[in-house]
Scaffold this active site. Structure first.
Site, PDB file in Angstrom:
ATOM      1  CB  CYS A  86      -0.995  -0.062   1.143  1.00 29.98           C
ATOM      2  SG  CYS A  86      -2.416   0.965   0.801  1.00 29.98           S
ATOM      3  CG  HIS A 177      -3.456  -2.939   4.048  1.00 29.16           C
ATOM      4  ND1 HIS A 177      -2.602  -2.376   4.952  1.00 29.16           N
ATOM      5  CD2 HIS A 177      -3.949  -1.931   3.305  1.00 29.16           C
ATOM      6  CE1 HIS A 177      -2.568  -1.066   4.779  1.00 29.16           C
ATOM      7  NE2 HIS A 177      -3.377  -0.761   3.780  1.00 29.16           N
ATOM      8  CD  GLU A 179      -1.203  -5.342   6.571  1.00 32.43           C
ATOM      9  OE1 GLU A 179      -1.049  -5.797   5.419  1.00 32.43           O
ATOM     10  OE2 GLU A 179      -1.504  -4.150   6.802  1.00 32.43           O
TER      11      GLU A 179
HETATM   12  N1  GLN Z   1      -3.795   6.444   0.922  1.00 32.83           N
HETATM   13  C1  GLN Z   1      -2.504   6.172   1.473  1.00 32.83           C
HETATM   14  C2  GLN Z   1      -1.417   6.948   0.728  1.00 32.83           C
HETATM   15  O1  GLN Z   1      -1.667   7.441  -0.315  1.00 32.83           O
HETATM   16  C3  GLN Z   1      -2.186   4.690   1.419  1.00 32.83           C
HETATM   17  C4  GLN Z   1      -3.191   3.942   2.253  1.00 32.83           C
HETATM   18  C5  GLN Z   1      -2.691   2.708   2.903  1.00 32.83           C
HETATM   19  O2  GLN Z   1      -1.475   2.478   3.073  1.00 32.83           O
HETATM   20  N2  GLN Z   1      -3.640   1.927   3.330  1.00 32.83           N
HETATM   21  O3  GLN Z   1      -0.331   7.057   1.191  1.00 32.83           O
END
Ligand code: GLN
Length: 202
Positions: A86, A177, A179
């Site tokens: 992410c 994610h 995890e």
């Molecule tokens: N929206 C976050 C970003 O742009 C990422 C979101 C996340 O890690 N769940 O950094």
């Protein structure tokens, strides 16, 4: 030999990632030790690294300020495995299309942050992922997608034809994610499958 896994603990689900790494290691009969990393100096001792989610603007700033950014780049350049999830994927990329994110430029990809919009802020999808036999329950939270990738990047999974999981050399990046469920197959794919491949090539 005990595998030393570093979870960059600036933000994000550190203990969940640590649990997933330990489960994946156990499944391979591999002893492991997980370090939570908040400062420079520890990353050079790690065999594998995990760069979790959170807020990519904050994470990138802290990595640069602490000197961890350089160490992560060295880790990847040494060919050691890294899983970036992410916001971690955003930080690892070449271009986050947002000047507030100072990317590490280790993954040849351009990212669109928060790409699923408000209606689909968070969702779960059963994803077909290259290298896994059964679909993976992927949890997306304000997730990015990958706009474009370089030729050395393999796309492992997509949503609506947009890549959400990729692999380039020692790096696996996911916009979801892995995890947040009990399923540790992504940690397995990123760390232990790679290790197994390297061993069989010796
Ligand atoms: N929206 C976050 C970003 O742009 C990422 C979101 C996340 O890690 N769940 O950094």
């Amino acid at each position: 030999m005990t595998l030393t896994a570093g979870v960059v603990a600036v933000q994000g689900d550190v203990s969940e990632h640590a649990d997933a790494i330990e489960r994946a290691a156990r499944a391979h009969g591999q002893e492991s030790e997980v370090l939570e990393i908040r400062e420079s100096g520890l990353i050079p001792d790690c065999d594998v690294l995990l760069l979790p989610g959170g807020e990519s603007t904050t994470i990138s700033r802290l990595l640069q300020r602490t000197g961890m950014a350089e160490e992560i780049i060295d880790h990847v350049e040494a060919g050691k495995p890294m899983l970036a999830t992410c916001a971690g994927l955003i930080v690892a990329s070449m271009d986050a299309q947002d000047d507030r994110v100072e990317t590490l430029n280790v993954l040849d990809a351009t990212i669109e942050r928060n790409a699923f919009g408000r209606q689909k802020d968070s969702f779960e999808a059963l994803l077909e992922i290259a290298g896994l036999d059964e679909p993976f329950p992927a949890v997306f939270i304000r997730a990015p997608v990958i706009d474009s990738v370089g030729e050395d990047v393999e796309v492992l999974a997509s949503v609506d034809d947009r890549p959400v999981a990729v692999k380039q050399g020692p790096i696996v990046g996911t916009s979801f994610h892995p995890e947040l469920t009990d399923d540790s197959r992504i940690h397995d794919l990123a760390f232990f499958e790679t290790v197994a491949v390297e061993e069989s090539q010796r």
